[in-house]
Design a protein around this motif. Structure first.
Motif, PDB file in Angstrom:
ATOM      1  N   ARG A 197       0.829  -1.203   0.000  1.00  0.00           N
ATOM      2  CA  ARG A 197       0.000   0.000   0.000  1.00  0.00           C
ATOM      3  C   ARG A 197       0.871   1.264   0.000  1.00  0.00           C
ATOM      4  N   ARG A 198       2.009   1.210   0.678  1.00  0.00           N
ATOM      5  CA  ARG A 198       2.921   2.355   0.681  1.00  0.00           C
ATOM      6  C   ARG A 198       3.513   2.574  -0.709  1.00  0.00           C
ATOM      7  N   ILE A 199       3.898   1.486  -1.392  1.00  0.00           N
ATOM      8  CA  ILE A 199       4.444   1.596  -2.750  1.00  0.00           C
ATOM      9  C   ILE A 199       3.417   2.238  -3.682  1.00  0.00           C
ATOM     10  N   ARG A 200       2.169   1.789  -3.592  1.00  0.00           N
ATOM     11  CA  ARG A 200       1.132   2.343  -4.459  1.00  0.00           C
ATOM     12  C   ARG A 200       0.909   3.826  -4.180  1.00  0.00           C
ATOM     13  N   ALA A 201       1.014   4.228  -2.925  1.00  0.00           N
ATOM     14  CA  ALA A 201       0.847   5.639  -2.592  1.00  0.00           C
ATOM     15  C   ALA A 201       1.990   6.466  -3.172  1.00  0.00           C
ATOM     16  N   ILE A 202       3.208   5.965  -3.118  1.00  0.00           N
ATOM     17  CA  ILE A 202       4.345   6.676  -3.687  1.00  0.00           C
ATOM     18  C   ILE A 202       4.213   6.773  -5.206  1.00  0.00           C
ATOM     19  N   LEU A 203       3.774   5.697  -5.850  1.00  0.00           N
ATOM     20  CA  LEU A 203       3.623   5.686  -7.302  1.00  0.00           C
ATOM     21  C   LEU A 203       2.699   6.811  -7.779  1.00  0.00           C
ATOM     22  N   ALA A 204       1.706   7.112  -6.979  1.00  0.00           N
ATOM     23  CA  ALA A 204       0.752   8.156  -7.362  1.00  0.00           C
ATOM     24  C   ALA A 204       1.408   9.527  -7.435  1.00  0.00           C
ATOM     25  N   THR A 205       2.575   9.680  -6.826  1.00  0.00           N
ATOM     26  CA  THR A 205       3.267  10.974  -6.813  1.00  0.00           C
ATOM     27  C   THR A 205       4.366  11.063  -7.868  1.00  0.00           C
ATOM     28  N   LEU A 206       4.647   9.984  -8.593  1.00  0.00           N
ATOM     29  CA  LEU A 206       5.777   9.935  -9.524  1.00  0.00           C
ATOM     30  C   LEU A 206       5.345  10.289 -10.949  1.00  0.00           C
ATOM     31  N   PRO A 207       6.316  10.615 -11.824  1.00  0.00           N
ATOM     32  CA  PRO A 207       5.983  10.878 -13.225  1.00  0.00           C
ATOM     33  C   PRO A 207       5.209   9.715 -13.843  1.00  0.00           C
ATOM     34  N   ALA A 208       4.241  10.033 -14.678  1.00  0.00           N
ATOM     35  CA  ALA A 208       3.386   9.005 -15.285  1.00  0.00           C
ATOM     36  C   ALA A 208       4.174   8.170 -16.285  1.00  0.00           C
ATOM     37  N   GLY A 209       3.700   6.933 -16.497  1.00  0.00           N
ATOM     38  CA  GLY A 209       4.300   6.053 -17.492  1.00  0.00           C
ATOM     39  C   GLY A 209       4.429   4.625 -17.038  1.00  0.00           C
TER      40      GLY A 209
END
Length: 264
Positions: free
Chosen positions: A90-102
């Motif tokens: 769940r933490r990884i998914r939350a971080i992914l939401a803040t990263l550049p798309a792709g």
């Protein structure tokens, strides 16, 4: 298990113990039986989830041994089922939401999409989405954007590993890290590791003997440390055929069996 373990084998799954396309392991069964006869342990080391590994480990008769799951981000204990805390995921998914798309992760698509990408049956694809420690996916952007994504992911505390199919993000931990801990725990006389992808390289170099299993679907691994001295070998046959041939060859080389390897 035994207090005097003669051999501990660490094996990748997809493209190594399992056929790259069909996921069949039948050609490796004679070698697995030979390992059992000599009292060796076998630790599966894979990018697969605990939910995927638990039934496969049982089918292979390896429930007495732990398994390294999600590219080394976690361990499935011996005899354990595929349940547990998913806070890392769940933490990884939350971080992914803040990263550049792709980046398109397993959490961004349906089980049918995962089945289409991997060739897995739908039930197995659902198990592949039951993640606890890491997020695999495909990069959908261009190379320049990937560099920015990787820099941002690292700055946010994520670790990236490129496997045979997917780029996998985790909070840390590699197959080699988990392997080292299990070697310290079981104290085998000898270790063998088998794999086919870049994320297996450290594991192959950590073992006493490493086996690079041929994978015609990907560029070959570059020369690894110890390969020139014969400590790391390469198979000519891919997948479970190469796996079985290498295990028989090494068992003979170690003096654990005398018979010639069967045709596989």
């Amino acid at each position: 298990m035994t207090d005097d373990l003669p051999l501990l084998v660490f094996s990748d799954l997809d493209g190594t113990l399992l056929d790259h396309d069909s996921y069949d392991y039948t050609p490796a069964l004679p070698a697995l039986a030979a390992l059992h006869r000599v009292g060796a342990g076998v630790v599966l080391a894979t990018s697969k989830t605990a939910a995927e590994v638990a039934p496969l480990r049982a089918a292979l008769g390896l429930t007495d041994w732990p398994a390294i799951v999600e590219n080394g981000a976690g361990v499935l204990d011996a005899g354990a089922q595929a349940t547990g805390d998913d806070s890392d995921y769940r933490r990884i998914r939350a971080i992914l939401a803040t990263l550049p798309a792709g980046f398109q992760g397993f959490g961004d698509v349906t089980a049918q999409d995962v089945a289409d990408i991997t060739g897995l049956p739908l039930s197995a694809a659902r198990a592949a989405q039951q993640r606890r420690f890491s997020e695999p996916g495909l990069w959908k952007g261009d190379a320049a954007t990937l560099d920015a994504f990787m820099t941002a992911a690292q700055a946010a505390g994520l670790h990236a590993r490129q496997g045979g199919r997917f780029l996998t993000l985790s909070m840390g931990g590699t197959k080699a890290d988990r392997m080292g801990a299990l070697i310290a725990r079981f104290a085998p006389r000898t270790t063998i590791a088998l794999g086919d992808a870049p994320n297996d390289a450290e594991m192959l170099e950590t073992a006493d003997f490493g086996v690079i299993v041929a994978n015609p679907h990907a560029p070959p691994l570059p020369p690894l440390r110890g390969e020139g001295a014969g400590r790391i070998i390469r198979t000519t046959a891919p997948g479970p055929h190469g796996w079985s041939q290498a295990i028989f060859a090494l068992l003979h080389r170690l003096g654990l069996i005398k018979e010639a390897a069967p045709d596989v």
